[in-house]
Design an enzyme around this catalytic site. Structure first.
Site, mmCIF file in Angstrom:
data_model
loop_
_atom_site.group_PDB
_atom_site.id
_atom_site.type_symbol
_atom_site.label_atom_id
_atom_site.label_comp_id
_atom_site.label_asym_id
_atom_site.label_seq_id
_atom_site.Cartn_x
_atom_site.Cartn_y
_atom_site.Cartn_z
ATOM 1 N N GLU A 38 0.888 -1.120 -0.186
ATOM 2 C CA GLU A 38 -0.051 -0.100 0.104
ATOM 3 C C GLU A 38 0.765 1.220 0.079
ATOM 4 O O GLU A 38 1.947 1.293 0.580
ATOM 5 C CB GLU A 38 -0.763 0.098 1.225
ATOM 6 C CG GLU A 38 -1.839 0.910 1.478
ATOM 7 C CD GLU A 38 -2.506 0.916 2.903
ATOM 8 O OE1 GLU A 38 -2.078 0.089 3.620
ATOM 9 O OE2 GLU A 38 -3.263 1.786 3.151
ATOM 10 N N LYS A 110 -9.259 2.352 -1.956
ATOM 11 C CA LYS A 110 -9.463 1.665 -0.674
ATOM 12 C C LYS A 110 -11.004 2.238 -0.145
ATOM 13 O O LYS A 110 -11.400 3.194 -0.006
ATOM 14 C CB LYS A 110 -8.384 1.975 0.291
ATOM 15 C CG LYS A 110 -8.334 1.391 1.502
ATOM 16 C CD LYS A 110 -7.163 1.854 2.373
ATOM 17 C CE LYS A 110 -7.232 0.683 3.762
ATOM 18 N NZ LYS A 110 -5.826 1.078 4.249
ATOM 19 N N CYS A 143 -5.107 -3.189 2.343
ATOM 20 C CA CYS A 143 -4.845 -3.240 3.797
ATOM 21 C C CYS A 143 -5.994 -3.599 4.584
ATOM 22 O O CYS A 143 -6.754 -4.635 4.918
ATOM 23 C CB CYS A 143 -4.119 -2.279 4.176
ATOM 24 S SG CYS A 143 -3.102 -2.271 5.771
ATOM 25 N N VAL A 170 -0.317 -2.673 10.622
ATOM 26 C CA VAL A 170 0.304 -2.352 11.847
ATOM 27 C C VAL A 170 -0.366 -3.048 13.218
ATOM 28 O O VAL A 170 0.335 -3.268 14.228
ATOM 29 C CB VAL A 170 0.183 -0.848 12.061
ATOM 30 C CG1 VAL A 170 0.966 -0.038 11.225
ATOM 31 C CG2 VAL A 170 -1.187 -0.339 12.266
HETATM 32 C C1 ACM Z 1 -3.998 -0.013 7.301
HETATM 33 O O1 ACM Z 1 -5.183 -0.258 6.695
HETATM 34 N N1 ACM Z 1 -3.116 0.717 6.610
HETATM 35 C C2 ACM Z 1 -3.666 -0.694 8.358
#
Ligand code: ACM
Length: 261
Positions: A38, A110, A143, A170
């Site tokens: 990402e 996203k 992510c 994370v």
């Molecule tokens: C994330 O979505 N970068 C944790």
């Protein structure tokens, strides 16, 4: 089909440097499909949205990073998928693009923004597009989409055989959760996470590495370490993801009961 990921620590705020790093790492390597993390062009945390804006680029491949990726994809005769900061007239999106020698094949914005991303990006409005590369149907997640099973399911129901998942993880749960995402949809998945640490937006984040490639049964074909730069390529038969039978007496698609959901 040779599929893989490149896990690394993107250089913050320097798309050209990241392109060089990616290009050097892929040199002499053969693959058909490779997934990058990402926001691999920019890094993750930005105190000043204007700084990120200056690093953003349109989704048509005319910018520095996607333009460079198209050149790289042509050199490798492959499809590359990477996260990048998309500049749109209405604002910025945390997006992923799939490119090959012909240009941009597909862009995904996203859908589920994580935590302080909401201060920088608009929530994605692309839906979950599926596209074809070399007769294989591919879809993208970014992510934090991992925690919403509907995202992977939407792609799988549209025929995606491989979930391509650029990430900047994370939290500690995604890698094991993706085993279920692959298994419950009978699809391959490639999670390309990053490593390293960043400070900004009032926090310091350590990215968790452990990028991985999973089979439709959730078996791990490749996994990187927590903090190593790593390129992994494996050979798969994507047709296996067309078989939705589950043990002797079940079929993941035929046995769904959508009228009850
Ligand atoms: C994330 O979505 N970068 C944790």
């Amino acid at each position: 089909m040779k599929i893989g990921f490149f896990q690394f620590s993107p250089c913050h705020g320097n798309a050209l440097e990241n392109l060089k790093l990616i290009s050097a790492a892929l040199d002499q390597t053969q693959f058909d499909l490779l997934v990058l993390p990402e926001l691999a062009s920019t890094g993750y945390l930005f105190d000043d949205p204007m700084e990120l804006q200056a690093l953003s680029e349109p989704a048509d491949g005319s910018g520095v990073f996607l333009g460079g990726l198209i050149t790289l994809a042509a050199r490798h005769k492959a499809c590359l998928i990477s996260g990048f900061c998309e500049h749109a007239p209405e604002g910025l999106y945390n997006s992923a693009a799939a490119v090959d020698s012909s240009g941009v094949l597909c862009v995904y914005r996203k859908t589920h923004l994580f935590n302080t991303e909401k201060a920088l990006f608009l929530p994605g409005n692309s839906g979950f597009p599926v596209f074809t590369f070399r007769q294989v149907r591919l879809g993208m997640l970014i992510c934090f989409d991992w925690v919403f099973p509907e995202a992977a399911r939407a792609l799988a129901l549209k025929g995606a055989q491989i979930l391509c998942h650029p990430a900047n993880l994370v939290l500690p749960w995604c890698q094991s959760a993706m085993v279920t995402r692959s298994l419950e949809n009978a699809v391959f998945s490639i999670t390309a996470n990053r490593i390293g640490q960043e400070t900004g937006q009032g926090q310091s984040l350590v990215f968790t590495g452990r990028s991985q490639i999973l089979t439709p049964k959730g078996d791990i074909l490749a996994q990187a370490g927590v903090n190593e730069q790593a390129l992994r390529i494996v050979d798969i038969n994507p047709m296996l993801a067309l078989d939705k039978r589950f043990g002797a007496g079940n079929d993941l698609w035929a046995d769904r009961r959508p009228e009850h959901y």
